[in-house]
Design a protein around this motif. Sequence first.
Motif, short mmCIF file in Angstrom:
data_model
loop_
_atom_site.label_atom_id
_atom_site.label_comp_id
_atom_site.label_asym_id
_atom_site.label_seq_id
_atom_site.Cartn_x
_atom_site.Cartn_y
_atom_site.Cartn_z
N LEU A 95 1.11 -1.12 -0.08
CA LEU A 95 -0.10 -0.14 -0.24
C LEU A 95 0.62 1.08 -0.19
N ARG A 96 2.24 1.43 0.66
CA ARG A 96 2.85 2.20 1.02
C ARG A 96 3.01 2.74 -0.57
N ARG A 97 4.05 1.28 -1.30
CA ARG A 97 4.34 2.12 -2.83
C ARG A 97 3.21 1.74 -3.47
N LEU A 98 2.08 1.95 -3.44
CA LEU A 98 1.15 1.91 -4.52
C LEU A 98 0.70 3.68 -4.17
N PHE A 99 0.83 4.23 -2.87
CA PHE A 99 0.70 5.89 -3.04
C PHE A 99 2.10 6.66 -3.44
N LYS A 100 2.93 6.02 -2.78
CA LYS A 100 4.07 6.04 -3.08
C LYS A 100 4.66 5.95 -4.55
N VAL A 101 5.01 5.18 -5.52
CA VAL A 101 5.46 5.02 -6.87
C VAL A 101 4.08 6.00 -8.19
N SER A 102 3.19 5.84 -7.68
CA SER A 102 2.03 6.40 -8.40
C SER A 102 1.83 8.15 -8.64
N THR A 103 2.00 8.13 -7.40
CA THR A 103 2.37 10.62 -7.81
C THR A 103 3.73 9.97 -8.29
N GLU A 104 5.02 9.31 -8.05
CA GLU A 104 5.78 10.13 -8.37
C GLU A 104 5.97 9.36 -10.75
N ALA A 105 5.64 8.38 -10.73
CA ALA A 105 5.54 8.10 -12.17
C ALA A 105 4.20 8.67 -12.53
N SER A 106 3.10 9.79 -12.08
CA SER A 106 2.31 10.63 -12.35
C SER A 106 2.87 12.55 -12.49
N LEU A 107 3.34 12.23 -11.79
CA LEU A 107 4.19 13.51 -11.94
C LEU A 107 5.40 13.09 -13.21
N ARG A 108 6.61 12.61 -13.57
CA ARG A 108 6.77 12.46 -14.27
C ARG A 108 6.44 12.10 -15.75
N LEU A 109 5.77 11.01 -15.31
CA LEU A 109 4.61 11.37 -17.00
C LEU A 109 3.52 13.07 -17.63
N PHE A 110 3.14 13.03 -16.48
CA PHE A 110 2.05 13.88 -16.96
C PHE A 110 3.17 15.98 -17.07
N PHE A 111 3.77 15.30 -16.47
CA PHE A 111 5.26 16.99 -16.33
C PHE A 111 6.16 17.10 -16.91
N GLN A 112 6.90 15.79 -17.80
CA GLN A 112 7.69 15.86 -18.49
C GLN A 112 7.63 16.77 -19.88
N ASP A 113 6.51 17.14 -20.15
CA ASP A 113 6.66 17.49 -21.68
C ASP A 113 4.90 18.70 -20.75
N ARG A 114 5.01 20.09 -21.24
CA ARG A 114 3.92 20.64 -20.15
C ARG A 114 3.00 20.71 -21.95
N LYS A 115 3.04 20.60 -22.76
CA LYS A 115 2.49 20.90 -24.23
C LYS A 115 1.61 19.08 -23.77
N GLU A 189 6.17 15.97 -2.05
CA GLU A 189 7.54 15.09 -1.51
C GLU A 189 7.63 14.17 -0.51
N GLN A 190 5.85 14.80 0.40
CA GLN A 190 6.09 14.06 1.75
C GLN A 190 4.45 13.96 1.88
N ALA A 191 3.19 13.98 0.98
CA ALA A 191 2.18 13.65 1.20
C ALA A 191 2.02 12.54 0.76
N PRO A 192 2.65 11.60 -0.38
CA PRO A 192 2.21 10.21 0.48
C PRO A 192 2.48 9.40 0.93
N ALA A 193 3.48 9.66 1.89
CA ALA A 193 4.19 8.69 2.66
C ALA A 193 3.61 9.27 4.01
N LEU A 194 2.74 10.73 3.93
CA LEU A 194 1.76 11.10 5.37
C LEU A 194 0.75 10.44 4.76
N VAL A 199 -3.82 6.23 6.39
CA VAL A 199 -4.08 5.15 5.80
C VAL A 199 -4.35 3.40 6.19
N LEU A 200 -2.67 3.59 6.92
CA LEU A 200 -3.01 2.39 7.33
C LEU A 200 -3.16 2.48 8.46
#
Length: 205
Positions: A95-115, A189-194, A199-200
């Motif tokens: 569950l922790r990884r679900l929160f953490k990696v979902s956020t990191e992957a979303s940030l990288r893919l959604f914001f690597q190209d603003r257009k 940076e902090q929200a997913p872990a918190l 939730v846990l």
Amino acid sequence: MTSTSTSPTPARGPADHDVRAQIVAAATEHFSRYGYEKTTVSDLAKAIGFSKAYIYKFFESKQAIGELICANCLREIEAEVSAAIAEAAQPPDKLRRLFKVSTEASLRLFFQDRKLFEIATSAATERWQAVIDYEARTQQLLRDVLQEGRQSGDFERKTPLDETVMSIHLVMRPYLNPLLLQHSMDSTEQAPALLASLVLRSLSP
């Protein structure tokens, strides 16, 4: 964003035709350079050297092309999240990884190209099928982790599973939905872990 041949909408013309890949490649380049809203099917036709009518044999609209690109991005996120979860042994860690990696992957893919981000915002705003399917699969992944945790005794069993899945998904949503994510940048940076810890604690038997 990358492009493959998996489409969330019915494709026109032969599905295995190289032209579809050419169209998607041209669309990705134009969306990246000029933005999704400013690019027309005529622009794509000129870039490839085909007529607009010919492109419509493979895609029914510009949105259908955008959905394909969007769906491929979301599949990348899912693949990364699933791989991270598979490496965890215990449901709480999953569950922790679900929160953490979902956020990191979303940030990288959604914001690597603003257009190209315009595609994601259009998809979220207009509730494209690619987004609806992605949310459903994310909830199913969450359900699987919760069920495993209930079976192992790590999570409580009194609350209806559907209610628990929906509640946790709503907690995660600001970090999955591109429209909301862009307003949560200062806490990624902090929200997913918190939030995962919170939730846990609520899931404790």
